[in-house]
Design a protein around this motif. Structure first.
Motif, mmCIF file in Angstrom:
data_model
loop_
_atom_site.group_PDB
_atom_site.id
_atom_site.type_symbol
_atom_site.label_atom_id
_atom_site.label_comp_id
_atom_site.label_asym_id
_atom_site.label_seq_id
_atom_site.Cartn_x
_atom_site.Cartn_y
_atom_site.Cartn_z
ATOM 1 N N UNK A 56 -17.615 37.003 -41.230
ATOM 2 C CA UNK A 56 -16.747 38.179 -41.261
ATOM 3 C C UNK A 56 -16.801 38.787 -42.659
ATOM 4 N N UNK A 57 -17.246 40.038 -42.801
ATOM 5 C CA UNK A 57 -17.320 40.630 -44.146
ATOM 6 C C UNK A 57 -15.983 41.104 -44.685
ATOM 7 N N UNK A 58 -14.938 41.020 -43.866
ATOM 8 C CA UNK A 58 -13.626 41.512 -44.278
ATOM 9 C C UNK A 58 -13.103 42.576 -43.336
ATOM 10 N N UNK A 59 -13.327 42.364 -42.039
ATOM 11 C CA UNK A 59 -12.866 43.339 -41.049
ATOM 12 C C UNK A 59 -11.345 43.458 -41.087
ATOM 13 N N UNK A 60 -10.857 44.681 -41.073
ATOM 14 C CA UNK A 60 -9.416 44.928 -40.985
ATOM 15 C C UNK A 60 -8.994 44.660 -39.546
ATOM 16 N N UNK A 101 -21.639 51.470 -37.631
ATOM 17 C CA UNK A 101 -22.570 50.541 -36.982
ATOM 18 C C UNK A 101 -21.814 49.342 -36.428
ATOM 19 N N UNK A 102 -20.941 48.750 -37.241
ATOM 20 C CA UNK A 102 -20.166 47.584 -36.812
ATOM 21 C C UNK A 102 -18.935 47.960 -35.998
ATOM 22 N N UNK A 103 -18.540 49.230 -36.043
ATOM 23 C CA UNK A 103 -17.360 49.711 -35.320
ATOM 24 C C UNK A 103 -16.084 49.004 -35.784
ATOM 25 N N UNK A 104 -15.986 48.764 -37.080
ATOM 26 C CA UNK A 104 -14.803 48.142 -37.673
ATOM 27 C C UNK A 104 -14.567 48.749 -39.048
ATOM 28 N N UNK A 105 -13.302 48.723 -39.488
ATOM 29 C CA UNK A 105 -12.984 49.022 -40.875
ATOM 30 C C UNK A 105 -13.169 47.742 -41.694
ATOM 31 N N UNK A 106 -13.778 47.866 -42.866
ATOM 32 C CA UNK A 106 -14.130 46.713 -43.696
ATOM 33 C C UNK A 106 -13.422 46.830 -45.031
ATOM 34 N N UNK A 121 -18.861 43.294 -47.501
ATOM 35 C CA UNK A 121 -17.490 43.629 -47.842
ATOM 36 C C UNK A 121 -16.849 42.580 -48.723
ATOM 37 N N UNK A 122 -15.531 42.555 -48.713
ATOM 38 C CA UNK A 122 -14.789 41.717 -49.650
ATOM 39 C C UNK A 122 -15.032 40.229 -49.438
ATOM 40 N N UNK A 123 -15.287 39.805 -48.210
ATOM 41 C CA UNK A 123 -15.411 38.375 -47.936
ATOM 42 C C UNK A 123 -16.824 37.826 -48.143
ATOM 43 N N UNK A 124 -17.849 38.656 -48.011
ATOM 44 C CA UNK A 124 -19.212 38.125 -48.100
ATOM 45 C C UNK A 124 -20.050 38.764 -49.198
ATOM 46 N N UNK A 233 -9.289 34.482 -52.031
ATOM 47 C CA UNK A 233 -8.288 35.215 -51.264
ATOM 48 C C UNK A 233 -8.544 36.717 -51.347
ATOM 49 N N UNK A 234 -7.979 37.440 -50.388
ATOM 50 C CA UNK A 234 -8.043 38.890 -50.409
ATOM 51 C C UNK A 234 -7.065 39.438 -51.458
ATOM 52 N N UNK A 235 -7.354 40.611 -51.942
ATOM 53 C CA UNK A 235 -6.592 41.185 -53.053
ATOM 54 C C UNK A 235 -5.870 42.440 -52.577
ATOM 55 N N UNK A 236 -4.635 42.609 -53.025
ATOM 56 C CA UNK A 236 -3.890 43.848 -52.790
ATOM 57 C C UNK A 236 -4.333 44.859 -53.842
ATOM 58 N N UNK A 237 -5.350 45.650 -53.505
ATOM 59 C CA UNK A 237 -5.924 46.571 -54.477
ATOM 60 C C UNK A 237 -4.946 47.672 -54.864
ATOM 61 N N UNK A 238 -3.951 47.927 -54.023
ATOM 62 C CA UNK A 238 -2.964 48.946 -54.348
ATOM 63 C C UNK A 238 -2.177 48.565 -55.603
ATOM 64 N N UNK A 239 -1.901 47.269 -55.768
ATOM 65 C CA UNK A 239 -1.179 46.825 -56.962
ATOM 66 C C UNK A 239 -2.052 46.962 -58.215
ATOM 67 N N UNK A 240 -3.326 46.615 -58.087
ATOM 68 C CA UNK A 240 -4.210 46.762 -59.239
ATOM 69 C C UNK A 240 -4.392 48.232 -59.598
#
Length: 249
Positions: A56-60, A101-106, A121-124, A233-240
């Motif tokens: 999973x590359x980081x699918x929302x 192509x993947x039909x997902x938000x990443x 994406x964020x995970x891979x 872990x995933x990051x809350x980019x809005x805070x950064x």
């Protein structure tokens, strides 16, 4: 009665060739270890390719950002809005993008790679960079092997017998140049904490258009590399984005 004498002594027969000296010579030169090392690198490259392709590359998730996660996000100015995806209708977190192509938000979308048939994406993304580095080492080693087998002579006969080896060397040289360019470009983007999509489409991204700094996610070379390679872990980019300490999502 005439007797023939013994035949004159001839040259001694050639000694029987044995494999033991050849194997001993190969062991002294370390050829078996080199072959095993090259095979291990190729196997590791294949395993990394499968891992990056299948993970999973980081699918929302289809539910989008949960209420708890949304409460952690500070209020954004009116010029910066977290839009809802027009394809899968999920509320995208910052730095996410829909892949057609993947039909997902990443999350932290970088690009869709046709070689691995998956998004980066964020995970891979960190494993993708490791895959590029290992692939480059394999190609350089293969170039060295191919070059050691080329013995140039000034005749067309040599070219006729070595045409396939020469074509393989040229093809691997082209792949090596491509791998070097990809690895260097990704390492540069990682060192700045930006993505290929953000670098190429900055003029179309609202949170970068209306930002006071050129890159709101850049925290310096060391912290950028540490966050990229050493955090899971995933990051809350809005805070950064607001120059706050980013917490896991």
């Amino acid at each position: 009665m005439y007797r023939r004498g013994p035949p004159p002594p001839g040259p001694p027969p050639p000694p029987l060739l044995t494999a033991a000296p050849c194997l001993a010579e190969l062991r002294e030169r370390g050829e078996p270890l080199r072959a095993l090392g090259f095979a291990a690198l190729v196997l590791g490259s294949v395993l990394l390719h499968w891992t990056v392709s299948l993970m999973d590359p980081g699918f929302v998730p289809q539910a989008g950002v949960s209420e708890e996660q949304e409460a952690m996000i500070p209020p954004l100015p009116k010029t910066v809005q977290l839009r809802r995806c027009g394809y899968c209708m999920v509320k995208q977190p910052m730095r996410a993008k829909h892949c057609r192509v993947c039909q997902h938000c990443v999350r932290r979308f970088d690009h869709h790679c046709p070689w691995i048939e998956n998004c980066v994406g964020e995970k891979n993304h960190s494993l993708f960079v490791a895959y590029l580095a290992m692939q480059l080492v394999v190609l350089l080693w293969a170039l060295h092997i191919a070059w050691s087998g080329l013995y140039f002579e000034g005749s067309w006969k040599w070219l006729k017998h070595n045409i396939f080896l020469l074509l393989s060397f040229v093809l691997m040289a082209i792949f090596t140049v491509v791998a070097v360019l990809l690895l260097v470009s990704h390492l540069y983007l990682v060192s700045c904490n930006t993505t290929t999509w953000e670098f190429m489409s900055r003029h179309r991204i609202s949170y970068l258009q209306h930002c006071d700094t050129e890159n709101p996610f850049d925290q310096g070379l060391i912290r950028n590399l540490w966050r990229f390679f050493c955090t899971c872990h995933l990051v809350a980019w809005e805070k950064m984005y607001f120059q706050e300490d980013s917490d896991p999502v």
